[in-house]
Design an enzyme around this catalytic site. Structure first.
Site, PDB file in Angstrom:
ATOM      1  N   GLY A 108      -2.844  -5.857   0.176  1.00  0.00           N
ATOM      2  CA  GLY A 108      -3.239  -7.087   0.431  1.00  0.00           C
ATOM      3  C   GLY A 108      -3.593  -7.622   2.197  1.00  0.00           C
ATOM      4  O   GLY A 108      -4.543  -8.364   2.437  1.00  0.00           O
ATOM      5  N   HIS A 109      -2.662  -7.197   3.022  1.00  0.00           N
ATOM      6  CA  HIS A 109      -2.756  -7.883   4.250  1.00  0.00           C
ATOM      7  C   HIS A 109      -3.668  -7.051   5.084  1.00  0.00           C
ATOM      8  O   HIS A 109      -3.639  -7.270   6.306  1.00  0.00           O
ATOM      9  CB  HIS A 109      -1.042  -7.604   4.799  1.00  0.00           C
ATOM     10  CG  HIS A 109      -0.746  -6.490   5.208  1.00  0.00           C
ATOM     11  ND1 HIS A 109      -0.498  -5.973   6.786  1.00  0.00           N
ATOM     12  CD2 HIS A 109      -0.182  -5.352   4.437  1.00  0.00           C
ATOM     13  CE1 HIS A 109      -0.162  -4.724   6.665  1.00  0.00           C
ATOM     14  NE2 HIS A 109       0.133  -4.418   5.434  1.00  0.00           N
ATOM     15  N   THR A 146       9.839  -8.763 -11.525  1.00  0.00           N
ATOM     16  CA  THR A 146       9.160  -9.915 -11.803  1.00  0.00           C
ATOM     17  C   THR A 146       7.948 -10.002 -10.724  1.00  0.00           C
ATOM     18  O   THR A 146       8.340  -9.695  -9.545  1.00  0.00           O
ATOM     19  CB  THR A 146      10.066 -11.371 -11.656  1.00  0.00           C
ATOM     20  OG1 THR A 146      11.169 -11.044 -12.412  1.00  0.00           O
ATOM     21  CG2 THR A 146       9.330 -12.398 -11.641  1.00  0.00           C
ATOM     22  N   ASN A 200      -6.881   5.268   9.440  1.00  0.00           N
ATOM     23  CA  ASN A 200      -6.247   3.662  10.075  1.00  0.00           C
ATOM     24  C   ASN A 200      -6.293   3.891  11.489  1.00  0.00           C
ATOM     25  O   ASN A 200      -6.006   2.944  12.343  1.00  0.00           O
ATOM     26  CB  ASN A 200      -4.991   3.558   9.366  1.00  0.00           C
ATOM     27  CG  ASN A 200      -3.858   4.741   9.474  1.00  0.00           C
ATOM     28  OD1 ASN A 200      -4.365   5.638   8.866  1.00  0.00           O
ATOM     29  ND2 ASN A 200      -2.891   4.852  10.164  1.00  0.00           N
ATOM     30  N   CYS A 240       2.765   2.111  13.217  1.00  0.00           N
ATOM     31  CA  CYS A 240       4.232   3.037  12.897  1.00  0.00           C
ATOM     32  C   CYS A 240       4.549   4.099  13.888  1.00  0.00           C
ATOM     33  O   CYS A 240       5.854   4.328  13.553  1.00  0.00           O
ATOM     34  CB  CYS A 240       3.922   3.629  11.611  1.00  0.00           C
ATOM     35  SG  CYS A 240       2.948   2.805  10.326  1.00  0.00           S
ATOM     36  N   GLY A 269       0.946  -1.267   0.083  1.00  0.00           N
ATOM     37  CA  GLY A 269      -0.008  -0.089   0.098  1.00  0.00           C
ATOM     38  C   GLY A 269       0.933   1.442   0.013  1.00  0.00           C
ATOM     39  O   GLY A 269       0.533   2.131  -0.701  1.00  0.00           O
ATOM     40  N   GLN A 298      -7.578   1.020   4.103  1.00  0.00           N
ATOM     41  CA  GLN A 298      -8.438   0.554   5.277  1.00  0.00           C
ATOM     42  C   GLN A 298      -9.865   0.499   4.740  1.00  0.00           C
ATOM     43  O   GLN A 298     -10.695  -0.224   5.640  1.00  0.00           O
ATOM     44  CB  GLN A 298      -8.391   1.539   6.428  1.00  0.00           C
ATOM     45  CG  GLN A 298      -7.235   1.587   7.162  1.00  0.00           C
ATOM     46  CD  GLN A 298      -6.937   0.493   7.992  1.00  0.00           C
ATOM     47  OE1 GLN A 298      -7.501  -0.248   8.572  1.00  0.00           O
ATOM     48  NE2 GLN A 298      -5.532   0.158   8.175  1.00  0.00           N
TER      49      GLN A 298
END
Ligand SMILES: *Cc1c(COP(=O)(O)O)cnc(C)c1O
Length: 385
Positions: free
Chosen positions: A199-200, A236, A150, A324, A70, A178
């Protein structure tokens, strides 16, 4: 079993998702850029994932670019747009409660000659779309406002801001990390030009994200190298991660209404019971315009960090401020922005619910939390001031 109340920090990858990912890390390891059958299988999985992510936000697959997080999506959207449009202007509008992935990126651009207006939020943690419109200047090139905060879970009026940006022909980016998979998002109906997701935050793996870029918006590449992602994002592809993220998102969207209703009932119960039982506690952020899974409460006279340690000893995992900023002693920029004085901003608790939480978790929380707060207050030199 410990109780996990920190789903805004990260979520566990769902077993159904892991099942889709594992073959791509094993026998299906092909590089999607190669030509033989093994590679074509990986390429096909990658493109199916793109279709799934696009469908979840009402975009087309050509508008989805996979990234490494993100944070990368936010950096890319803000920096590439700023560089692309610098001949037209160097003014950016954002808010003072963005995630650091946007805020620190704006600070970086300020050092390089851009001007940034940080729209303040009100005491409910909400941005006014009218304030955003008033901040627009002839040289404004980008508006970046998050969909959901968040820390305090507030839902910003991105529909209105999208319409304003469109009518002024200014690019609109939203950090929806979020929001996606938790509340409905429709990039077309909401006039979103660029959107970051990760994704997480919805039971997919870490280290994978996406940036939606509306067709017609030219965006320069941010990571230079090979021709992956139609020449826009070299490197990749993390095929297993991308496939996992897409599967997690499809599942989250299919369960969204049901989960949102279930989690908001638990959320409301926590808010009501904590405010009723613990004196001198207050809810941070709007009561109604908030994510179904977010509770953020401040307690006078205590340190959030000590509260987290004592909860941890009881097997309850929560957060204070954002992950954070913990580790530093600075109070949360979001809690200061809603007008909390430093000492109250320090005494905050964020509980973010998820699929695995149930009413019994609230029973445990309510058994432990009031006495922990009382114990900390008994020891606090601030009490009674
Ligand atoms: C978690 C988060 C990010 C960062 O996403 P990562 O994938 O962890 O880099 C950005 N913005 C918001 C609002 C977030 O909650």
């Amino acid at each position: 079993m410990p109780i996990y109340f920190d789903h805004a920090a990260t979520t566990a990858t769902r077993p159904e998702v892991l099942e889709k990912m594992l073959p791509l890390l094993g026998d299906g390891y092909g590089n999607p850029s190669s030509v033989y059958a093994l590679a074509r299988t990986a390429k096909k999985a990658l493109e199916q994932a793109r279709d799934q992510v696009a469908a979840a936000i009402n975009a087309t697959p050509q508008e989805i670019f996979f990234t490494g997080s993100g944070t990368e999506s936010d950096n890319w959207a803000v920096i590439a747009t700023a560089e692309q449009l610098s001949a037209r202007g160097k003014h950016i509008i954002t808010s003072n409660v963005e995630h650091h992935a946007v805020l620190h990126t704006c600070k970086y651009l300020e050092k390089r000659g851009y001007e940034v207006t940080y729209i303040p939020i009100n005491s409910d943690g909400l941005i006014s779309a009218a304030d955003v419109e008033k901040a627009i200047r002839p040289d404004t090139i980008l508006i970046s406002i998050m969909a959901a905060n968040n820390e305090i879970g507030t839902l910003q009026p991105i529909d209105e801001i999208g319409a304003i940006a469109k009518s002024h022909k200014i690019a609109f980016h939203t950090d929806a990390v979020q929001a996606v998979g938790h509340v409905p998002i429709d990039v077309k109906a909401q006039n979103i030009d660029m959107l970051s997701l990760s994704g997480h935050k919805f039971y997919g793996p870490k280290g994978v994200g996406a940036l939606f870029v509306r067709k017609g918006i030219a965006i320069k590449s941010f990571i230079h190298g090979g021709a992956q992602e139609r020449g826009r994002r070299a490197g990749t592809e993390n095929v297993a991660g991308i496939v996992g993220m897409a599967e997690a998102l499809a599942l989250a969207v299919s369960e969204m209404l049901e989960e949102a209703a279930r989690q908001s009932a638990i959320r409301d119960r926590i808010i009501d019971e904590v405010l009723a039982t613990v004196p001198k506690s207050r809810l941070n952020g709007s009561r109604d315009k908030r994510l179904p899974n977010n509770v953020n409460i401040s307690f006078d006279y205590i340190e959030g960090e000590s509260l987290l340690l004592l909860l941890d000893m009881k097997g309850i995992y929560a957060s204070s401020g954002s992950a954070c900023t913990s580790g530093s002693l600075d109070p949360s920029h979001v809690l200061l922005a809603i007008g909390l004085p430093h000492e109250k901003a320090h005494g905050s608790l964020r509980i973010t619910l998820g699929r695995d939480n149930a009413d019994s978790d609230v029973d445990t929380l309510m058994k432990e939390l009031p006495s922990i707060v009382q114990r900390l207050r008994d020891m606090s030199p601030l009490t009674g001031q």
